[in-house]
Design a protein around this motif. Structure first.
Motif, PDB file in Angstrom:
ATOM      1  N   ALA A  33       0.680  -1.137   0.002  1.00 40.42           N
ATOM      2  CA  ALA A  33      -0.080  -0.066  -0.078  1.00 40.42           C
ATOM      3  C   ALA A  33       0.648   1.147  -0.026  1.00 40.42           C
ATOM      4  CB  ALA A  33      -0.967  -0.064   1.184  1.00 40.42           C
ATOM      5  N   GLU A  67      -1.055   2.204  -9.609  1.00 41.22           N
ATOM      6  CA  GLU A  67      -1.368   0.765 -10.347  1.00 41.22           C
ATOM      7  C   GLU A  67      -0.453   0.193 -11.308  1.00 41.22           C
ATOM      8  OE1 GLU A  67      -4.871  -1.523 -13.146  1.00 41.22           O
ATOM      9  OE2 GLU A  67      -5.022   0.788 -12.314  1.00 41.22           O
ATOM     10  N   GLU A  72      -1.032  -0.627  -4.239  1.00 41.86           N
ATOM     11  CA  GLU A  72      -2.385  -0.151  -3.685  1.00 41.86           C
ATOM     12  C   GLU A  72      -2.419   1.164  -3.172  1.00 41.86           C
ATOM     13  OE1 GLU A  72      -5.981  -1.440  -1.005  1.00 41.86           O
ATOM     14  OE2 GLU A  72      -4.221  -2.630  -0.715  1.00 41.86           O
TER      15      GLU A  72
END
Length: 259
Positions: A33, A67, A72
């Motif tokens: 992330a 992406e 993420e």
């Protein structure tokens, strides 16, 4: 008794293995992330729609870039006054929401190459008699606290002639006070004012003179050159394959992104 002990030991081994797998999965998700700090009241760059969804040009651009990086994107609304502190503390990985590149900010963060041109402009009510920067003499001027609007006004000689400065947490509040007459003018990003003028026709006007041209970039924590390099590679690819241009067309009706 030995059989029971063996069974318990086997069960504990399985439990430990499963726990380890679960922990590894959680860590992988965390590592995958990228937390992006945004001002969620900065239309059309990043803001809430009528259903409270976070939308905007920068939101779409960030999603597409992250992406491409195989990561993420997670968006974290922040107090814009503390954006650099949020970044340096590690609570966010990027500052990405109409973040103007300035020499002062370069001392605190790493920047990507500029991806969008902007300018600080003067907004007044549509019927105002303010037509030039000099007409701000003796007037009450509003702007967002610790923004590039403040830097632009401080660098202009007109600052010494205005009556007072009202500072706001975000541009929405500043424009609201302009509309109600509590301030005479607002220093604001051109892309933001363009958006609100299109949404509220006949409410505001933009002076022809600008205070300062500027460019937007993405802020990365000092020392994290690896993330900066990966992000810039993704942005460059988006410029080459037309992704950035498509997002610009969606939000601005024209290709505004820089190469």
């Amino acid at each position: 008794m030995k059989k029971l002990s063996a069974m318990i030991l086997a069960l504990l081994t399985v439990f430990a293995t499963l726990t380890g797998c679960a922990s590894g999965s959680s860590s992988d998700k965390k590592d995958n992330a990228i937390v992006i700090g945004v001002d969620d009241k900065f239309a059309p760059m990043g803001f809430r729609d009528k259903d409270n969804n976070l939308v905007g040009f920068d939101i779409d651009l960030a999603k597409a870039a992250v992406e491409k990086m195989g990561k993420e994107a997670k968006f974290q609304p922040i107090d814009w006054q503390t954006k650099e502190s949020e970044l340096s503390s590690g609570r966010i990985d990027l500052i990405w929401n109409g973040y103007t590149i300035t020499d002062k900010r370069k001392e605190m963060v790493l920047f990507t190459k500029p991806y969008l041109a902007n300018a600080q402009v003067i907004a007044t009510k549509a019927g105002s008699d303010i037509k030039t920067i000099d007409d701000l003499k003796g007037k009450v001027v509003g702007l967002q606290t610790l923004s590039s609007a403040s830097d632009a006004l401080n660098a202009n000689p007109i600052k010494d002639s205005i009556k007072s400065i009202s500072e706001y947490a975000d541009n929405v509040l500043a424009l609201s006070d302009l509309k109600s007459g509590r301030v005479d003018a607002v220093i604001i990003d051109e892309v933001v004012l363009d958006y609100y003028m299109s949404q509220q026709e006949g409410t505001y006007k933009m002076l022809d003179e600008t205070l300062a041209p500027e460019e937007y970039g993405v802020g990365v924590k000092k020392g994290n050159e690896k993330l900066l390099k990966e992000l810039q590679k993704a942005l460059d690819e988006m410029n080459q394959d037309g992704t950035a241009a498509q997002i610009s067309e969606k939000w601005f009706g024209e290709k505004k992104v820089l190469k």
